[in-house]
Scaffold this motif. Structure first.
Motif, mmCIF file in Angstrom:
data_model
loop_
_atom_site.group_PDB
_atom_site.id
_atom_site.type_symbol
_atom_site.label_atom_id
_atom_site.label_comp_id
_atom_site.label_asym_id
_atom_site.label_seq_id
_atom_site.Cartn_x
_atom_site.Cartn_y
_atom_site.Cartn_z
ATOM 1 N N MET A 29 -2.349 -13.321 -11.368
ATOM 2 C CA MET A 29 -3.505 -12.324 -12.049
ATOM 3 C C MET A 29 -3.578 -13.147 -13.329
ATOM 4 O O MET A 29 -2.851 -13.302 -14.295
ATOM 5 N N ARG A 89 9.538 -5.535 -7.757
ATOM 6 C CA ARG A 89 10.726 -6.362 -7.734
ATOM 7 C C ARG A 89 11.920 -5.802 -8.726
ATOM 8 O O ARG A 89 11.373 -5.126 -9.637
ATOM 9 N N ALA A 136 -1.204 -0.987 -9.131
ATOM 10 C CA ALA A 136 -2.073 -1.902 -8.383
ATOM 11 C C ALA A 136 -2.830 -2.894 -9.209
ATOM 12 O O ALA A 136 -2.877 -4.016 -9.246
ATOM 13 N N ASN A 137 -3.506 -2.193 -10.199
ATOM 14 C CA ASN A 137 -4.612 -3.061 -11.197
ATOM 15 C C ASN A 137 -3.907 -3.521 -12.091
ATOM 16 O O ASN A 137 -4.478 -4.825 -12.454
ATOM 17 N N ALA A 138 -2.675 -3.259 -12.716
ATOM 18 C CA ALA A 138 -2.172 -4.070 -13.856
ATOM 19 C C ALA A 138 -1.103 -4.980 -13.461
ATOM 20 O O ALA A 138 -0.929 -5.751 -14.518
ATOM 21 N N GLY A 139 -1.101 -5.055 -12.029
ATOM 22 C CA GLY A 139 -0.099 -6.086 -11.555
ATOM 23 C C GLY A 139 1.343 -5.810 -11.864
ATOM 24 O O GLY A 139 2.171 -6.662 -12.080
ATOM 25 N N ILE A 140 1.694 -4.310 -12.021
ATOM 26 C CA ILE A 140 3.393 -4.020 -11.981
ATOM 27 C C ILE A 140 3.809 -4.671 -10.843
ATOM 28 O O ILE A 140 3.531 -4.238 -9.552
ATOM 29 N N PRO A 141 4.999 -5.599 -11.013
ATOM 30 C CA PRO A 141 5.404 -6.292 -9.559
ATOM 31 C C PRO A 141 6.273 -5.169 -9.029
ATOM 32 O O PRO A 141 6.899 -4.480 -9.521
ATOM 33 N N ALA A 187 5.456 0.138 -18.143
ATOM 34 C CA ALA A 187 3.961 0.391 -18.336
ATOM 35 C C ALA A 187 3.289 1.442 -17.929
ATOM 36 O O ALA A 187 2.125 1.670 -18.275
ATOM 37 N N ASP A 238 2.507 -11.632 -12.364
ATOM 38 C CA ASP A 238 2.268 -10.265 -12.332
ATOM 39 C C ASP A 238 2.803 -9.918 -13.718
ATOM 40 O O ASP A 238 3.056 -10.828 -14.718
ATOM 41 N N LEU A 239 2.502 -8.276 -14.068
ATOM 42 C CA LEU A 239 2.732 -7.826 -15.405
ATOM 43 C C LEU A 239 4.090 -8.198 -16.268
ATOM 44 O O LEU A 239 4.079 -8.757 -17.401
ATOM 45 N N PRO A 261 -5.621 -6.466 -17.680
ATOM 46 C CA PRO A 261 -5.896 -7.161 -16.402
ATOM 47 C C PRO A 261 -7.210 -7.343 -16.470
ATOM 48 O O PRO A 261 -8.198 -6.581 -16.568
ATOM 49 N N ASP A 276 0.670 -1.115 -0.022
ATOM 50 C CA ASP A 276 -0.037 -0.061 0.010
ATOM 51 C C ASP A 276 1.009 1.224 -0.047
ATOM 52 O O ASP A 276 1.521 1.784 1.041
ATOM 53 N N TYR A 287 -4.748 -12.221 -17.172
ATOM 54 C CA TYR A 287 -4.833 -10.942 -18.386
ATOM 55 C C TYR A 287 -5.604 -11.453 -19.559
ATOM 56 O O TYR A 287 -5.261 -12.672 -19.818
ATOM 57 N N LEU A 321 -0.403 4.282 2.342
ATOM 58 C CA LEU A 321 0.003 3.938 3.643
ATOM 59 C C LEU A 321 1.384 4.184 4.089
ATOM 60 O O LEU A 321 1.619 4.610 4.986
ATOM 61 N N HIS A 350 8.679 1.787 -14.225
ATOM 62 C CA HIS A 350 8.321 0.687 -15.034
ATOM 63 C C HIS A 350 7.824 1.058 -16.556
ATOM 64 O O HIS A 350 6.971 2.062 -16.404
ATOM 65 N N LYS A 392 -9.735 -8.130 5.715
ATOM 66 C CA LYS A 392 -9.227 -8.312 4.316
ATOM 67 C C LYS A 392 -7.987 -9.157 4.415
ATOM 68 O O LYS A 392 -7.104 -9.024 5.376
#
Lengths: 413, 118
Positions: B1, A178, A171-176, A126, B82-83, B105, A37, B3, A40, A124, A90
């Motif tokens: 996830m 790492r 968060a939504n596209a899953g950008i890692p 993206a 992940d992406l 996604p 988050d 896609y 946060l 990233h 959650k």
């Protein structure tokens, strides 16, 4: 903890600023890593800093301010998650809570620095390039949204929206969160360097020293985090060398060309730091390393007349192989004119003038005017400068060209 | 996830890149790993049918709902960590070189999407 009692406001501010400068990024990066988050994490650190301002004057500055900030920010994050957890259960938060309260302590030396994960995520591909730069300045460098908005010359609310969109996409596209796989790493690292350099040039163009200095700090961080990257070192050297001329390149709001700058006003400390960032043995020089080498030739000439132009031409030849851009070819033509005489420069300029990418680029007629003037062809020089003045993209550059044209008009026909 | 990967023609496509996989290899590899959930080629837009309900009336028309120079010729559903993993898989698809791939996604079951942290 500390029994020294009250602390003077100045001491508190200094201790807090120092602890934040060294630890803020590490705390934010670790909290994002454990909670996922972003808001946060940033809020928890901001909250810890506020708390320090309230309690340190009363209780004294703790023995280890950085550790105090880390603990306080983590407690704050735990509180927020617990409260949210009571409202709506959650699973994600539960996992984060476990990581924060337990494993966080045990994991004293993570294999990969969380700060590096954060840098790669902010940069990233993206994300849009603008979002990458804004997010890096905000989250990695720790600038306020207002300060980032100023660097981009947009209203604060607009920047707030842009940052929010970027975080949502992560968060939504899953950008890692790492460091990329070895296969992707070289390309991604190039992308990170480009973001930092863009942050720097953004600040440089706006003569916004604060943003440029943040970019240099980011450059130092990359050298620390990716010590085997020669391009990271090259980029830091390049930024330091450009920044070293900040007090000389602008006098009373007017641009001063490199040849005419008062070199005593160059920042020696920045130049020395840059020159110490030598090339990693065996590394093929990349575009930042070569540009830094070019800047270093200027930085080490005590007078403009002492400039080693043949070295500069050779470096531009190398740079052209890495970056086959007509702008590099233009700079090479100018250097050739300085080293081998204006006739050679004009010939090189003619060779690239036909490039459609150079159409409408003001620096081509500006360079031509400069070379023609040196040949004593004043009337033609004035014509070229008139053309450059028409095309100049900023008022400041336009005024610089007008001054040069007017000087020619006075001495010429 | 998960896609949805749209596979589209690129009207301004460049030259083929030898680094990509053959489509049969690509499908076999990612079916075996479990990353490719389902996928297929799609018939051209001449065979498309658009369906709408407007004011209680059903409107069925011939053709696609959007005229576009780029047209979708296929799709795959990818299940990835992940992406970056999805990008890695997409980058080896033959149409990465001769067309374009778009990774979208899945919305997922996150019921408080867009909900700001207190």
């Amino acid at each position: 903890m500390s029994d020294r009692g009250r602390a003077a406001a100045d001491d508190v501010r200094r201790a807090l600023a120092h602890a934040m400068a060294t630890e803020r990024l590490r705390i934010v990066a670790t909290l994002i890593g454990t909670t996922g988050d972003w808001d946060l994490a940033e809020d928890a650190v901001a909250d810890a800093a506020e708390r320090a301002l309230r309690t340190w004057p009363r209780d004294g500055v703790p023995d280890n301010p950085a550790a105090w900030l880390t603990t306080t920010a983590r407690r704050r994050a735990i509180d927020v998650i617990r409260r949210a957890h009571n409202e709506r259960a959650k699973l994600v938060d539960l996992a984060a809570l476990e990581a924060l309260t337990g494993a966080g302590e045990a994991r004293a030396t993570p294999v990969v620095d969380d700060r590096l994960r954060l840098v790669f995520t902010c940069c990233h591909p993206a994300l849009s390039l603008e979002a990458r730069v804004a997010l890096t300045l905000k989250v990695v460098a720790g600038l306020s949204t207002a300060a980032v908005a100023r660097a981009f010359l947009v209203p604060e609310a607009t920047m707030g929206q842009r940052l929010l969109r970027a975080k949502n996409k992560i968060a939504n596209a899953g950008i890692p969160y790492r460091v990329p796989t070895p296969a992707m790493l070289p390309e991604r690292l190039d992308g990170v360097l480009a973001v930092v350099y863009l942050a720097f040039t953004e600040g440089y163009a706006a003569t916004d020293d604060a943003t440029a200095e943040e970019a240099i700090r980011l450059g130092r961080l990359l050298v620390e985090l990716v010590p085997d990257s020669d391009e990271a070192r090259g980029l830091l050297a390049l930024m330091l060398l450009q920044h070293s001329r900040r007090d000389a390149r602008l006098v009373e709001g007017e641009l001063v060309s490199l040849e005419q700058q008062d070199r005593r006003r160059w920042d020696r400390a920045a130049i020395d730091e840059a020159l110490d960032l030598g090339r990693i043995p065996g590394a093929a020089p990349g575009k930042y390393r070569l540009q830094a080498a070019l800047a270093a030739v200027h930085a080490t000439a005590s007078r403009a007349d002492d400039t080693d132009w043949p070295s500069i031409v050779t470096l531009y030849d190398e740079l052209l192989r890495v970056v086959p851009s007509p702008v590099v070819a233009l700079n090479r033509a100018i250097a050739l004119g300085m080293g081998n005489g204006p006739q050679a420069g004009l010939a090189a300029l003619d060779a690239l003038a036909g490039d459609p990418r150079m159409t409408g680029y003001h620096l081509v007629p500006a360079a031509r005017g400069h070379l023609l003037a040196q040949l004593g062809r004043s009337a033609e020089a004035v014509d070229s400068l008139d053309r450059a003045i028409e095309l100049a993209p900023t008022e400041r550059e336009r005024r610089q060209l007008v001054r040069r044209r007017d000087e020619l008009g006075d001495t010429g026909d | 996830m998960r896609y949805l990967m749209f596979v589209a023609m690129d009207p301004d496509r460049g030259e083929d890149d030898p680094e990509v996989d053959d489509i049969d290899d690509w499908v076999a590899r990612h079916d075996a790993s479990g990353a490719r959930v389902i996928g297929d080629r799609l018939r051209p837009v001449e065979d498309a049918t658009t369906v709408r309900r407007r004011g209680g009336k059903l409107l069925v028309t011939d053709g696609p709902f959007a005229e576009s120079r780029e047209w979708v010729v296929g799709f795959d559903v990818l299940d990835c960590a992940d992406l970056d993993e999805a990008i890695e898989i997409a980058s080896r698809h033959p149409m990465a070189a001769s067309g374009r791939l778009e990774l979208r996604p899945f919305w997922g079951d996150d019921d408080d999407a867009g909900d700001a942290t207190a």
